[in-house]
Motif scaffolding. Sequence first.
Motif, mmCIF file in Angstrom:
data_model
loop_
_atom_site.group_PDB
_atom_site.id
_atom_site.type_symbol
_atom_site.label_atom_id
_atom_site.label_comp_id
_atom_site.label_asym_id
_atom_site.label_seq_id
_atom_site.Cartn_x
_atom_site.Cartn_y
_atom_site.Cartn_z
ATOM 1 N N TYR A 28 2.262 -5.277 -5.231
ATOM 2 C CA TYR A 28 3.590 -5.304 -4.604
ATOM 3 C C TYR A 28 4.661 -4.555 -5.397
ATOM 4 C CZ TYR A 28 1.948 -8.290 -0.879
ATOM 5 O OH TYR A 28 1.282 -8.764 0.225
ATOM 6 N N ALA A 29 4.647 -4.657 -6.712
ATOM 7 C CA ALA A 29 5.636 -3.929 -7.516
ATOM 8 C C ALA A 29 5.115 -2.533 -7.859
ATOM 9 C CB ALA A 29 5.978 -4.706 -8.779
ATOM 10 N N GLY A 30 3.897 -2.461 -8.387
ATOM 11 C CA GLY A 30 3.356 -1.174 -8.825
ATOM 12 C C GLY A 30 3.093 -0.207 -7.692
ATOM 13 N N LEU A 31 2.357 -0.647 -6.674
ATOM 14 C CA LEU A 31 1.964 0.244 -5.579
ATOM 15 C C LEU A 31 3.055 0.386 -4.517
ATOM 16 C CD1 LEU A 31 -0.326 2.009 -4.489
ATOM 17 C CD2 LEU A 31 -1.250 -0.020 -3.371
ATOM 18 N N LEU A 32 3.630 -0.747 -4.081
ATOM 19 C CA LEU A 32 4.639 -0.690 -3.012
ATOM 20 C C LEU A 32 6.055 -0.480 -3.535
ATOM 21 C CD1 LEU A 32 3.371 -3.447 -0.546
ATOM 22 C CD2 LEU A 32 2.909 -0.988 -0.538
ATOM 23 N N GLY A 33 6.275 -0.702 -4.830
ATOM 24 C CA GLY A 33 7.587 -0.428 -5.417
ATOM 25 C C GLY A 33 8.641 -1.503 -5.198
ATOM 26 N N LEU A 34 8.251 -2.725 -4.836
ATOM 27 C CA LEU A 34 9.238 -3.789 -4.655
ATOM 28 C C LEU A 34 9.729 -4.278 -6.017
ATOM 29 C CD1 LEU A 34 7.661 -5.911 -1.765
ATOM 30 C CD2 LEU A 34 9.341 -4.068 -1.622
ATOM 31 N N GLN A 35 10.998 -4.667 -6.069
ATOM 32 C CA GLN A 35 11.619 -5.131 -7.311
ATOM 33 C C GLN A 35 11.386 -6.619 -7.509
ATOM 34 O OE1 GLN A 35 12.329 -2.059 -8.986
ATOM 35 N NE2 GLN A 35 13.551 -3.623 -9.953
ATOM 36 N N LEU A 92 -1.088 4.856 -0.479
ATOM 37 C CA LEU A 92 -2.020 3.746 -0.284
ATOM 38 C C LEU A 92 -3.460 4.235 -0.208
ATOM 39 C CD1 LEU A 92 0.086 1.681 2.271
ATOM 40 C CD2 LEU A 92 -0.430 1.036 -0.097
ATOM 41 N N GLU A 93 -3.689 5.314 0.524
ATOM 42 C CA GLU A 93 -5.047 5.866 0.630
ATOM 43 C C GLU A 93 -5.568 6.298 -0.743
ATOM 44 O OE1 GLU A 93 -5.347 7.553 5.190
ATOM 45 O OE2 GLU A 93 -4.411 8.843 3.676
ATOM 46 N N SER A 94 -4.688 6.933 -1.561
ATOM 47 C CA SER A 94 -5.171 7.340 -2.891
ATOM 48 C C SER A 94 -5.475 6.158 -3.786
ATOM 49 C CB SER A 94 -4.232 8.255 -3.638
ATOM 50 O OG SER A 94 -3.084 8.531 -3.070
ATOM 51 N N ALA A 95 -4.916 4.993 -3.469
ATOM 52 C CA ALA A 95 -5.218 3.772 -4.229
ATOM 53 C C ALA A 95 -6.425 3.035 -3.644
ATOM 54 C CB ALA A 95 -4.003 2.859 -4.241
ATOM 55 N N GLY A 96 -7.050 3.635 -2.618
ATOM 56 C CA GLY A 96 -8.239 3.022 -2.026
ATOM 57 C C GLY A 96 -7.949 1.939 -1.012
ATOM 58 N N ILE A 97 -6.716 1.883 -0.508
ATOM 59 C CA ILE A 97 -6.330 0.879 0.487
ATOM 60 C C ILE A 97 -6.668 1.413 1.878
ATOM 61 C CG2 ILE A 97 -4.425 -0.477 1.445
ATOM 62 C CD1 ILE A 97 -5.017 -1.128 -1.495
ATOM 63 N N GLU A 98 -7.364 0.609 2.672
ATOM 64 C CA GLU A 98 -7.725 1.005 4.036
ATOM 65 C C GLU A 98 -6.502 0.953 4.951
ATOM 66 O OE1 GLU A 98 -10.474 -0.405 7.830
ATOM 67 O OE2 GLU A 98 -10.410 -1.646 6.014
ATOM 68 N N ILE A 99 -6.266 2.026 5.665
ATOM 69 C CA ILE A 99 -5.179 2.105 6.644
ATOM 70 C C ILE A 99 -5.737 1.675 7.997
ATOM 71 C CG2 ILE A 99 -3.511 3.619 7.791
ATOM 72 C CD1 ILE A 99 -3.056 3.253 4.722
ATOM 73 N N ILE A 100 -5.028 0.770 8.662
ATOM 74 C CA ILE A 100 -5.442 0.255 9.967
ATOM 75 C C ILE A 100 -4.410 0.726 10.992
ATOM 76 C CG2 ILE A 100 -5.966 -1.811 11.316
ATOM 77 C CD1 ILE A 100 -6.268 -3.201 8.438
ATOM 78 N N ALA A 101 -4.843 1.515 11.953
ATOM 79 C CA ALA A 101 -3.927 2.061 12.962
ATOM 80 C C ALA A 101 -3.378 0.944 13.842
ATOM 81 C CB ALA A 101 -4.646 3.096 13.819
ATOM 82 N N GLY A 102 -2.132 1.126 14.270
ATOM 83 C CA GLY A 102 -1.518 0.223 15.240
ATOM 84 C C GLY A 102 -1.281 0.975 16.534
ATOM 85 N N PHE A 112 -1.027 -0.596 9.593
ATOM 86 C CA PHE A 112 -1.234 -1.862 8.902
ATOM 87 C C PHE A 112 -2.151 -1.661 7.706
ATOM 88 C CE2 PHE A 112 -0.425 -2.931 13.304
ATOM 89 C CZ PHE A 112 0.406 -4.043 13.234
ATOM 90 N N VAL A 113 -2.065 -2.573 6.743
ATOM 91 C CA VAL A 113 -3.026 -2.690 5.649
ATOM 92 C C VAL A 113 -3.231 -4.184 5.398
ATOM 93 C CG1 VAL A 113 -2.260 -0.525 4.574
ATOM 94 C CG2 VAL A 113 -1.368 -2.697 3.717
ATOM 95 N N ARG A 114 -4.215 -4.493 4.590
ATOM 96 C CA ARG A 114 -4.419 -5.863 4.099
ATOM 97 C C ARG A 114 -4.196 -5.849 2.594
ATOM 98 N NH1 ARG A 114 -5.304 -10.143 7.918
ATOM 99 N NH2 ARG A 114 -6.189 -9.171 9.754
ATOM 100 N N ASP A 115 -3.442 -6.820 2.094
ATOM 101 C CA ASP A 115 -3.247 -6.916 0.644
ATOM 102 C C ASP A 115 -4.507 -7.494 -0.003
ATOM 103 O OD1 ASP A 115 -3.160 -9.735 0.791
ATOM 104 O OD2 ASP A 115 -1.059 -9.886 0.242
ATOM 105 N N PRO A 116 -4.549 -7.637 -1.320
ATOM 106 C CA PRO A 116 -5.773 -8.125 -1.966
ATOM 107 C C PRO A 116 -6.236 -9.520 -1.517
ATOM 108 C CG PRO A 116 -4.375 -7.053 -3.578
ATOM 109 C CD PRO A 116 -3.586 -7.153 -2.298
ATOM 110 N N ASN A 119 -3.713 -10.698 3.453
ATOM 111 C CA ASN A 119 -2.482 -10.734 4.250
ATOM 112 C C ASN A 119 -2.319 -9.411 4.976
ATOM 113 O OD1 ASN A 119 -1.047 -13.313 3.640
ATOM 114 N ND2 ASN A 119 -1.194 -12.541 1.537
ATOM 115 N N ARG A 120 -2.053 -9.484 6.261
ATOM 116 C CA ARG A 120 -1.854 -8.291 7.083
ATOM 117 C C ARG A 120 -0.409 -7.828 6.908
ATOM 118 N NH1 ARG A 120 -1.553 -7.532 13.326
ATOM 119 N NH2 ARG A 120 -2.794 -5.661 13.595
ATOM 120 N N LEU A 121 -0.209 -6.568 6.559
ATOM 121 C CA LEU A 121 1.113 -5.998 6.340
ATOM 122 C C LEU A 121 1.296 -4.807 7.267
ATOM 123 C CD1 LEU A 121 0.986 -5.840 2.423
ATOM 124 C CD2 LEU A 121 1.757 -7.761 3.852
#
Length: 129
Positions: A28-35, A92-102, A112-116, A119-121
């Motif tokens: 959440y902080a490292g990949l998505l950049g949330l504070q 996200l793709e370069s971090a190996g996160i699967e992208i789910i089309a909406g 959409f993606v799923r977190d570790p 959780n659906r985001l």
Amino acid sequence: MSLIIGLDHVNLLIDAGDDALSTARTFYAGLLGLQPLERPANTDSGNPGVWYQCGVQQLHLTTEKDASSVNKKSRRHPAFRVADLEALRKKLESAGIEIIAGNRFPGQERFFVRDPWGNRLEFVERTGR
């Protein structure tokens, strides 16, 4: 007149365990950049967790035993508004996160993606077209 004036925060459940908060910080902080925010010690659940700033709203993560088993089956999700959906997709793709089309909706691009913890985001960019 509506008594509801906005959304303050969303709380998602993550699995309990020694590495849960570290994994949350990485995602959440490292990949998505949330504070990260300071989290009060006296939360209602009493379980460990972490809070993040997300625009004017907040995202709260709380640990709970076996949260992943429920999350992975659920379609419930927060939707995050983003400025550059394509840049986020590439990151996200370069971090190996699967992208789910909406499904396509007028005036927006989304996926959409799923977190570790499953959780659906949803991530949305308003395009105006």
